[in-house]
Design an enzyme around this catalytic site. Sequence first.
Site, PDB file in Angstrom:
ATOM      1  N   LYS A 119       0.838  -1.206   0.000  1.00 39.81           N
ATOM      2  CA  LYS A 119       0.000   0.000   0.000  1.00 39.81           C
ATOM      3  C   LYS A 119       0.864   1.244   0.000  1.00 39.81           C
ATOM      4  O   LYS A 119       0.552   2.228  -0.651  1.00 39.81           O
ATOM      5  CB  LYS A 119      -0.914   0.016   1.232  1.00 39.81           C
ATOM      6  CG  LYS A 119      -2.046  -0.981   1.152  1.00 39.81           C
ATOM      7  CD  LYS A 119      -3.357  -0.323   0.728  1.00 39.81           C
ATOM      8  CE  LYS A 119      -4.380  -1.311   0.191  1.00 39.81           C
ATOM      9  NZ  LYS A 119      -4.666  -2.387   1.130  1.00 39.81           N
ATOM     10  N   LYS A 204      -4.196 -12.061  -8.965  1.00 39.44           N
ATOM     11  CA  LYS A 204      -5.170 -12.216  -7.882  1.00 39.44           C
ATOM     12  C   LYS A 204      -6.403 -11.355  -8.190  1.00 39.44           C
ATOM     13  O   LYS A 204      -6.250 -10.213  -8.632  1.00 39.44           O
ATOM     14  CB  LYS A 204      -4.529 -11.752  -6.574  1.00 39.44           C
ATOM     15  CG  LYS A 204      -5.441 -11.874  -5.394  1.00 39.44           C
ATOM     16  CD  LYS A 204      -4.867 -11.182  -4.183  1.00 39.44           C
ATOM     17  CE  LYS A 204      -5.974 -10.907  -3.203  1.00 39.44           C
ATOM     18  NZ  LYS A 204      -5.788  -9.715  -2.417  1.00 39.44           N
ATOM     19  N   LYS A 207     -10.182  -5.553  -6.886  1.00 41.73           N
ATOM     20  CA  LYS A 207     -10.819  -4.373  -7.477  1.00 41.73           C
ATOM     21  C   LYS A 207      -9.767  -3.501  -8.169  1.00 41.73           C
ATOM     22  O   LYS A 207      -9.992  -2.960  -9.239  1.00 41.73           O
ATOM     23  CB  LYS A 207     -11.509  -3.604  -6.347  1.00 41.73           C
ATOM     24  CG  LYS A 207     -12.090  -2.287  -6.729  1.00 41.73           C
ATOM     25  CD  LYS A 207     -12.420  -1.463  -5.491  1.00 41.73           C
ATOM     26  CE  LYS A 207     -12.042  -0.013  -5.671  1.00 41.73           C
ATOM     27  NZ  LYS A 207     -12.036   0.793  -4.483  1.00 41.73           N
TER      28      LYS A 207
HETATM   29  P1  TYM Z   1     -10.798  -7.177   2.151  1.00 35.19           P
HETATM   30  O1  TYM Z   1     -11.948  -6.241   2.174  1.00 35.19           O
HETATM   31  O2  TYM Z   1      -9.602  -6.822   1.341  1.00 35.19           O
HETATM   32  O3  TYM Z   1     -11.260  -8.603   1.657  1.00 35.19           O
HETATM   33  C1  TYM Z   1     -12.357  -9.251   2.270  1.00 35.19           C
HETATM   34  C2  TYM Z   1     -12.111 -10.745   2.294  1.00 35.19           C
HETATM   35  O4  TYM Z   1     -11.987 -11.262   0.963  1.00 35.19           O
HETATM   36  C3  TYM Z   1     -10.796 -12.007   0.845  1.00 35.19           C
HETATM   37  N1  TYM Z   1     -10.290 -11.867  -0.544  1.00 35.19           N
HETATM   38  C4  TYM Z   1      -9.971 -12.910  -1.327  1.00 35.19           C
HETATM   39  N2  TYM Z   1      -9.989 -14.235  -1.095  1.00 35.19           N
HETATM   40  C5  TYM Z   1      -9.625 -15.046  -2.115  1.00 35.19           C
HETATM   41  N3  TYM Z   1      -9.245 -14.596  -3.329  1.00 35.19           N
HETATM   42  C6  TYM Z   1      -9.210 -13.272  -3.610  1.00 35.19           C
HETATM   43  N4  TYM Z   1      -8.844 -12.871  -4.821  1.00 35.19           N
HETATM   44  C7  TYM Z   1      -9.575 -12.358  -2.577  1.00 35.19           C
HETATM   45  N5  TYM Z   1      -9.663 -11.010  -2.493  1.00 35.19           N
HETATM   46  C8  TYM Z   1     -10.095 -10.729  -1.239  1.00 35.19           C
HETATM   47  C9  TYM Z   1      -9.842 -11.405   1.854  1.00 35.19           C
HETATM   48  O5  TYM Z   1      -8.817 -12.312   2.211  1.00 35.19           O
HETATM   49  C10 TYM Z   1     -10.798 -11.127   3.005  1.00 35.19           C
HETATM   50  O6  TYM Z   1     -11.014 -12.273   3.785  1.00 35.19           O
HETATM   51  N6  TYM Z   1      -8.390  -6.460   6.430  1.00 35.19           N
HETATM   52  C11 TYM Z   1      -9.566  -7.078   5.881  1.00 35.19           C
HETATM   53  C12 TYM Z   1     -10.865  -6.586   6.497  1.00 35.19           C
HETATM   54  C13 TYM Z   1     -10.945  -6.748   7.978  1.00 35.19           C
HETATM   55  C14 TYM Z   1     -11.020  -7.962   8.713  1.00 35.19           C
HETATM   56  C15 TYM Z   1     -11.097  -7.588  10.087  1.00 35.19           C
HETATM   57  C16 TYM Z   1     -10.998  -9.307   8.353  1.00 35.19           C
HETATM   58  C17 TYM Z   1     -11.001  -5.725   8.878  1.00 35.19           C
HETATM   59  N7  TYM Z   1     -11.097  -6.237  10.152  1.00 35.19           N
HETATM   60  C18 TYM Z   1     -11.179  -8.559  11.095  1.00 35.19           C
HETATM   61  C19 TYM Z   1     -11.067 -10.257   9.360  1.00 35.19           C
HETATM   62  C20 TYM Z   1     -11.139  -9.885  10.718  1.00 35.19           C
HETATM   63  C21 TYM Z   1      -9.599  -6.764   4.391  1.00 35.19           C
HETATM   64  O7  TYM Z   1      -9.009  -5.840   3.940  1.00 35.19           O
HETATM   65  O8  TYM Z   1     -10.371  -7.536   3.645  1.00 35.19           O
END
Ligand code: TYM
Length: 333
Positions: A119, A204, A207
């Site tokens: 990031k 991967k 978005k």
């Molecule tokens: P975020 O919003 O980036 O993604 C949400 C969830 O989707 C999964 N993910 C994927 N899994 C498989 N293949 C992909 N291409 C893919 N893209 C996204 C992510 O692994 C995630 O599980 N930091 C977290 C949000 C968060 C959170 C938490 C999660 C905030 N607090 C507490 C768990 C517990 C995030 O950015 O997810």
Amino acid sequence: MTNQQTKRILSGMRSSNPRLHIGNYEGALRNWVDLQNEGYDMFCMVADLHALTTMYENAGEVSTNAREVAKDFIAGGIDPEKSSIFIQSHVREHAELHLLFSMITPLGWLERVPTYKEKQEDLGAAEREPYGLLGYPVLQTADILLYKPYGVPVGRDQAPHLEIGNDIAVRFNRLYNKEVFTPFKYMIPQDESRAKLPGLDMRKMSKSYDNCIYLSDTEDETARKIKTAFTTPSKIKKSDPGVPEGCAVCQYLRLYSSTWELQWDEDRQGLRGCMQSKTECTEAVNEYLRPMRQRRAELDDAAIEAILTRGAEKAREVASATLDEVKSAMGMF
Ligand code: TYM
């Protein structure tokens, strides 16, 4: 550990985008639904504060998106009668525990996190990089530990954040000499193509790469996207052998088509062309997503607000009890 604790699950998704993609679904949401149906007490959080780390100039949009993400949770199979759906910023305990944890977290732990480094590169100049970005995993730890969950179902990319979470839990217990937290399990899909679902271009699915199929895409949009998807580059004619492991269309067939083994075999042997695979893939994906799209279309905004209000109340009950315990362990009164 009480029985309630062993059954609790917490996870979240950022509201940087109004729509979830099938990577979010395969990596996380699909497991949330399974866990809900196995009887776990699910806390499904929309991480609006985390979205602010990159979208601080558009906080209003982050909030509007949050409602849409909640709709996708329900569309994907989360039942608000069984599970709590809430917005992170509606439960202030998250911000307070984040602050307390930020006092006990060594900087070195955070500077090493790979997502932080990525990031940082995206944002460019160090002057523009917000302080909140470095603390991102600390806030995530607060999100998790407030619920003392048995496990946290996420995709592979979240593993470094979960590790910091358990490290902070151990450090807290040791510093204050009290077993307030017990380690939680990382619930990452065993199947690597689900844990890190490839996008239409085989990077991967994300978005930021513009390579996503969204749960709420129309059937036509899905068809158009799959037409452009990456297939085996050396497969030019139908009779050329394909390599399904490296082909986005074949990856989606494996997840959504009941006859994928035959389809993969035919691809390998040069018995089918990529267009046939794309047509069949579109049908399979659309069939899988159809009930979700229908459910989503039936949701209205007033019902979502009521669900979120109820979810936040339930979350607050658990979160405030944990925060009291934390402060008391620290000797704060
Ligand atoms: P975020 O919003 O980036 O993604 C949400 C969830 O989707 C999964 N993910 C994927 N899994 C498989 N293949 C992909 N291409 C893919 N893209 C996204 C992510 O692994 C995630 O599980 N930091 C977290 C949000 C968060 C959170 C938490 C999660 C905030 N607090 C507490 C768990 C517990 C995030 O950015 O997810």
